[in-house]
Design a protein around this motif. Sequence first.
Motif, PDB file in Angstrom:
ATOM      1  N   LEU A 115     -19.591 -55.961 -42.447  1.00 51.26           N
ATOM      2  CA  LEU A 115     -18.378 -55.164 -42.265  1.00 51.26           C
ATOM      3  C   LEU A 115     -17.168 -55.889 -42.840  1.00 51.26           C
ATOM      4  O   LEU A 115     -16.297 -55.277 -43.467  1.00 51.26           O
ATOM      5  CB  LEU A 115     -18.137 -54.889 -40.781  1.00 51.26           C
ATOM      6  N   TYR A 116     -17.101 -57.186 -42.615  1.00 46.55           N
ATOM      7  CA  TYR A 116     -15.989 -58.001 -43.120  1.00 46.55           C
ATOM      8  C   TYR A 116     -15.914 -57.921 -44.642  1.00 46.55           C
ATOM      9  O   TYR A 116     -14.831 -57.763 -45.212  1.00 46.55           O
ATOM     10  CB  TYR A 116     -16.187 -59.437 -42.658  1.00 46.55           C
ATOM     11  N   ASP A 117     -17.068 -58.023 -45.306  1.00 45.29           N
ATOM     12  CA  ASP A 117     -17.089 -57.887 -46.767  1.00 45.29           C
ATOM     13  C   ASP A 117     -16.509 -56.540 -47.186  1.00 45.29           C
ATOM     14  O   ASP A 117     -15.649 -56.462 -48.072  1.00 45.29           O
ATOM     15  CB  ASP A 117     -18.520 -58.003 -47.294  1.00 45.29           C
ATOM     16  N   ASN A 118     -16.982 -55.481 -46.563  1.00 45.69           N
ATOM     17  CA  ASN A 118     -16.525 -54.142 -46.930  1.00 45.69           C
ATOM     18  C   ASN A 118     -15.022 -53.984 -46.750  1.00 45.69           C
ATOM     19  O   ASN A 118     -14.320 -53.515 -47.651  1.00 45.69           O
ATOM     20  CB  ASN A 118     -17.254 -53.089 -46.080  1.00 45.69           C
ATOM     21  N   VAL A 119     -14.516 -54.363 -45.590  1.00 46.22           N
ATOM     22  CA  VAL A 119     -13.125 -54.064 -45.270  1.00 46.22           C
ATOM     23  C   VAL A 119     -12.162 -54.964 -46.032  1.00 46.22           C
ATOM     24  O   VAL A 119     -11.086 -54.513 -46.456  1.00 46.22           O
ATOM     25  CB  VAL A 119     -12.906 -54.130 -43.749  1.00 46.22           C
ATOM     26  N   THR A 120     -12.501 -56.214 -46.239  1.00 43.53           N
ATOM     27  CA  THR A 120     -11.607 -57.063 -47.026  1.00 43.53           C
ATOM     28  C   THR A 120     -11.505 -56.567 -48.472  1.00 43.53           C
ATOM     29  O   THR A 120     -10.439 -56.658 -49.086  1.00 43.53           O
ATOM     30  CB  THR A 120     -12.065 -58.535 -47.003  1.00 43.53           C
ATOM     31  N   LEU A 121     -12.584 -56.018 -48.985  1.00 46.12           N
ATOM     32  CA  LEU A 121     -12.538 -55.457 -50.338  1.00 46.12           C
ATOM     33  C   LEU A 121     -11.777 -54.132 -50.361  1.00 46.12           C
ATOM     34  O   LEU A 121     -11.049 -53.836 -51.311  1.00 46.12           O
ATOM     35  CB  LEU A 121     -13.958 -55.286 -50.884  1.00 46.12           C
ATOM     36  N   GLN A 122     -11.924 -53.334 -49.319  1.00 49.74           N
ATOM     37  CA  GLN A 122     -11.123 -52.110 -49.221  1.00 49.74           C
ATOM     38  C   GLN A 122      -9.635 -52.447 -49.127  1.00 49.74           C
ATOM     39  O   GLN A 122      -8.786 -51.742 -49.697  1.00 49.74           O
ATOM     40  CB  GLN A 122     -11.565 -51.301 -48.002  1.00 49.74           C
ATOM     41  N   HIS A 123      -9.309 -53.515 -48.418  1.00 48.36           N
ATOM     42  CA  HIS A 123      -7.915 -53.971 -48.321  1.00 48.36           C
ATOM     43  C   HIS A 123      -7.372 -54.338 -49.699  1.00 48.36           C
ATOM     44  O   HIS A 123      -6.209 -54.047 -50.019  1.00 48.36           O
ATOM     45  CB  HIS A 123      -7.841 -55.166 -47.372  1.00 48.36           C
ATOM     46  N   ARG A 124      -8.204 -54.953 -50.507  1.00 45.88           N
ATOM     47  CA  ARG A 124      -7.787 -55.250 -51.883  1.00 45.88           C
ATOM     48  C   ARG A 124      -7.484 -53.971 -52.652  1.00 45.88           C
ATOM     49  O   ARG A 124      -6.491 -53.901 -53.388  1.00 45.88           O
ATOM     50  CB  ARG A 124      -8.878 -56.048 -52.606  1.00 45.88           C
ATOM     51  N   LEU A 125      -8.323 -52.964 -52.507  1.00 39.12           N
ATOM     52  CA  LEU A 125      -8.073 -51.677 -53.158  1.00 39.12           C
ATOM     53  C   LEU A 125      -6.715 -51.118 -52.738  1.00 39.12           C
ATOM     54  O   LEU A 125      -5.904 -50.717 -53.582  1.00 39.12           O
ATOM     55  CB  LEU A 125      -9.186 -50.691 -52.790  1.00 39.12           C
ATOM     56  N   VAL A 126      -6.466 -51.101 -51.436  1.00 41.19           N
ATOM     57  CA  VAL A 126      -5.245 -50.493 -50.904  1.00 41.19           C
ATOM     58  C   VAL A 126      -4.005 -51.262 -51.351  1.00 41.19           C
ATOM     59  O   VAL A 126      -2.990 -50.662 -51.729  1.00 41.19           O
ATOM     60  CB  VAL A 126      -5.328 -50.433 -49.363  1.00 41.19           C
ATOM     61  N   THR A 127      -4.072 -52.579 -51.346  1.00 33.46           N
ATOM     62  CA  THR A 127      -2.896 -53.388 -51.664  1.00 33.46           C
ATOM     63  C   THR A 127      -2.723 -53.638 -53.158  1.00 33.46           C
ATOM     64  O   THR A 127      -1.615 -53.510 -53.686  1.00 33.46           O
ATOM     65  CB  THR A 127      -2.958 -54.735 -50.924  1.00 33.46           C
ATOM     66  N   GLU A 128      -3.806 -53.980 -53.836  1.00 39.55           N
ATOM     67  CA  GLU A 128      -3.697 -54.333 -55.258  1.00 39.55           C
ATOM     68  C   GLU A 128      -3.553 -53.110 -56.152  1.00 39.55           C
ATOM     69  O   GLU A 128      -2.776 -53.111 -57.111  1.00 39.55           O
ATOM     70  CB  GLU A 128      -4.909 -55.162 -55.682  1.00 39.55           C
ATOM     71  N   LYS A 129      -4.306 -52.073 -55.856  1.00 41.56           N
ATOM     72  CA  LYS A 129      -4.260 -50.872 -56.685  1.00 41.56           C
ATOM     73  C   LYS A 129      -3.007 -50.049 -56.437  1.00 41.56           C
ATOM     74  O   LYS A 129      -2.378 -49.546 -57.369  1.00 41.56           O
ATOM     75  CB  LYS A 129      -5.507 -50.024 -56.422  1.00 41.56           C
ATOM     76  N   PHE A 130      -2.633 -49.902 -55.155  1.00 41.57           N
ATOM     77  CA  PHE A 130      -1.549 -48.977 -54.812  1.00 41.57           C
ATOM     78  C   PHE A 130      -0.292 -49.662 -54.275  1.00 41.57           C
ATOM     79  O   PHE A 130       0.727 -49.001 -54.093  1.00 41.57           O
ATOM     80  CB  PHE A 130      -2.049 -47.964 -53.774  1.00 41.57           C
ATOM     81  N   GLY A 131      -0.340 -50.958 -54.026  1.00 41.60           N
ATOM     82  CA  GLY A 131       0.825 -51.655 -53.521  1.00 41.60           C
ATOM     83  C   GLY A 131       1.240 -51.219 -52.124  1.00 41.60           C
ATOM     84  O   GLY A 131       2.416 -51.277 -51.757  1.00 41.60           O
ATOM     85  N   ILE A 132       0.286 -50.820 -51.324  1.00 42.56           N
ATOM     86  CA  ILE A 132       0.562 -50.310 -49.979  1.00 42.56           C
ATOM     87  C   ILE A 132       0.640 -51.476 -48.984  1.00 42.56           C
ATOM     88  O   ILE A 132      -0.212 -52.367 -48.997  1.00 42.56           O
ATOM     89  CB  ILE A 132      -0.538 -49.314 -49.559  1.00 42.56           C
ATOM     90  N   GLU A 133       1.653 -51.435 -48.120  1.00 45.25           N
ATOM     91  CA  GLU A 133       1.829 -52.471 -47.107  1.00 45.25           C
ATOM     92  C   GLU A 133       1.649 -51.949 -45.685  1.00 45.25           C
ATOM     93  O   GLU A 133       1.464 -52.738 -44.758  1.00 45.25           O
ATOM     94  CB  GLU A 133       3.219 -53.104 -47.231  1.00 45.25           C
ATOM     95  N   ARG A 134       1.737 -50.622 -45.497  1.00 41.98           N
ATOM     96  CA  ARG A 134       1.567 -50.007 -44.186  1.00 41.98           C
ATOM     97  C   ARG A 134       0.562 -48.880 -44.283  1.00 41.98           C
ATOM     98  O   ARG A 134       0.574 -48.098 -45.241  1.00 41.98           O
ATOM     99  CB  ARG A 134       2.895 -49.445 -43.662  1.00 41.98           C
TER     100      ARG A 134
END
Length: 338
Positions: free
Chosen positions: A102-121
């Motif tokens: 689960l940790y692998d999945n979610v940390t990579l999803q966090h990268r998608l959200v932050t790196e791709k879209f610049g989302i902070e919230r």
Amino acid sequence: MSDHEIFELGDVVLQSGATLRGATLAYKTYGKLNGRKDNVIVYPTWYSGQHVNNEWLIGRGMALDPERYFIIIPNMLGNGLSTSPSNTPPPYDRARFPNVTLYDNVTLQHRLVTEKFGIERVALVTGWSMGAQQTFQWGCLYPDMVERIVPFCGSAKTSRHNFVFLEGVKAALTADDAFQGGWYEKLPQKGLRAMARVYAGWGFSQAFYREQLDIKRMGYASLEDFLVGFWEGLFLVRDPNNLLAMLWTWQRGDISANPVFNGNFEKALAAVKARAIVMPGQTDLYFPPEDSQYEVKHMPNAKFLPIPSIWGHFAGGPGTNPEDVKFLDNVLKELMRS
């Protein structure tokens, strides 16, 4: 044509110590990101499901309304669209695919959200089944980012009983001689059909079968028609190695099994700052309400709200029972208004 996009992750070192080279996350977005980037909903996928199987909870006038929110559905590793046994080149292909957490999945999803879209919230993270497990993981890993979570029909830690249920599923699939240890030349259809029938006794409740809702509500002609048409049909289109990869993730599901919490489950639950509504299925046979009650007890801002349904695990999806969909949607609407 593909209806999703691909986020290139590069070389990813997993918790297992293996490196997925050229790893990717498949994802789809719905709606538009506003200027403040604060209308974001993350909606992870479930065991064997892909983004299209999540779309039943998205729609105009619903809580997950693409006219109001920017909804991101990241596909789990192993589901056939993101990096998976079925699409990874040697040496980590097929049966050699490394274990994913689960940790692998979610940390990579966090990268998608932050790196791709610049989302902070993130306004909301929600999901069904394994999507619920990822929802809990988002909440404890990124407590200052995630404002609300609604995990439904899923747990923050896979119980021993749930683990045993999945051992039966796995044994049925791999007992087929055609499986060949994961190096099959043709799909092990006997194993997939056997797996489906093992699953059938768990996915819906005893009351569901007693009331014959497979016939009266779902339109099947008989119990055997339901077992073949619904259950065997569900799994025969899946890749066995993909199923086993996600099954491993599910069996070891534990939001504290990572370097942040070092196995302290109560500490991980206490780390969730988000407003949380934890929604087990009242008659779910492998994610029972008792597990959710324990989780809520250790979360600082959580409410326990079972789905009052005899549809078992499928009270939470994928859009099977309209009454349950309405109940869930109303809860999500109320939370999003808060």
